[in-house]
Design an enzyme around this catalytic site. Structure first.
Site, PDB file in Angstrom:
ATOM      1  N   CYS A 175      58.576  38.085  38.725  1.00  0.00           N
ATOM      2  CA  CYS A 175      58.970  36.874  39.754  1.00  0.00           C
ATOM      3  C   CYS A 175      60.160  36.260  39.568  1.00  0.00           C
ATOM      4  CB  CYS A 175      57.733  36.337  40.417  1.00  0.00           C
ATOM      5  SG  CYS A 175      57.154  36.086  42.361  1.00  0.00           S
ATOM      6  N   HIS A 207      53.093  40.089  39.077  1.00  0.00           N
ATOM      7  CA  HIS A 207      52.739  39.107  38.669  1.00  0.00           C
ATOM      8  C   HIS A 207      51.489  40.082  37.788  1.00  0.00           C
ATOM      9  CE1 HIS A 207      54.072  35.349  39.746  1.00  0.00           C
ATOM     10  NE2 HIS A 207      54.365  35.881  40.636  1.00  0.00           N
ATOM     11  N   GLU A 247      49.953  39.059  34.399  1.00  0.00           N
ATOM     12  CA  GLU A 247      49.701  38.510  33.581  1.00  0.00           C
ATOM     13  C   GLU A 247      48.614  37.953  34.660  1.00  0.00           C
ATOM     14  OE1 GLU A 247      52.656  35.240  36.545  1.00  0.00           O
ATOM     15  OE2 GLU A 247      52.229  37.942  35.124  1.00  0.00           O
TER      16      GLU A 247
END
Length: 193
Positions: free
Chosen positions: A78, A171, A173
């Protein structure tokens, strides 16, 4: 092998947790000197203009240029993608230029327009499904000839690699799927071999 996670701003703690889940040693990086001895670096999402100010305050650019020149892998998600891009639009801003792409900031919309999608990713062992989450995500508007697209959403590249630099508009994560972190750890392991 130790992978650093740039811990100036953004969701760095979740990247660290993903690395821990796959058994990779990690270290938070808050000062340029902490890049020494690392096998790779993750530049997380967050707010790219805020990250730029913090990086300037700590004089991170020369250290990151040296890290990259040494062939050390860097993974930007990002805002990290924006900082690693050659060119940035909407608006233009300074970036490291480590991957030959043009990034358009917030191109997938504002926070309230965040969304999840199921895409297909090919990280070398054939196509596989991957759940991705977009939050104020940038778009990759242009890719240079040496850049490889690894995943697409609606015909647009959302994950790309050029040499030791990996970027994702989403993302990884934020999910429990460690596919992308395992892939980056593999890049770091190969680079250190």
């Amino acid at each position: 092998m130790i992978i650093g996670v740039l811990a100036l701003q953004g969701d760095f703690a979740l990247h660290a947790q993903a690395l821990q889940r796959i058994g990779v040693r990690w270290k938070e990086v808050r000062k340029p000197g902490e890049l020494e001895g690392l096998s790779g670096l993750i530049m997380p999402g967050g707010e790219s203009t805020t990250l730029l100010k913090l990086m300037d305050a700590w004089d991170f650019f020369p250290a990151l240029e040296k890290f990259h020149a040494a062939g050390k892998p860097i993974f930007g998600t990002c805002a990290g993608l924006i900082l690693l891009a050659r060119d940035v639009e909407s608006p233009q801003q300074r970036s490291l230029g480590f991957i030959d792409i043009t990034a358009e900031r917030n191109a997938y919309g504002r926070q309230k327009e965040s969304f999840e999608a199921e895409v297909t990713v090919d990280l070398g062992s054939g196509p596989a499904p991957l759940k991705v989450i977009f939050i104020r995500a940038p778009r990759i508007r242009r890719m240079g000839p040496a850049v490889t697209s690894l995943a697409e959403h609606r015909g647009e590249c959302i994950m790309a690699r050029e040499g030791s630099v990996l970027v994702a508009a989403f993302h990884p994560e934020l999910t429990t799927d460690e596919t992308v972190h395992r892939y980056f750890a593999g890049i770091a392991r190969s680079a250190g071999a």
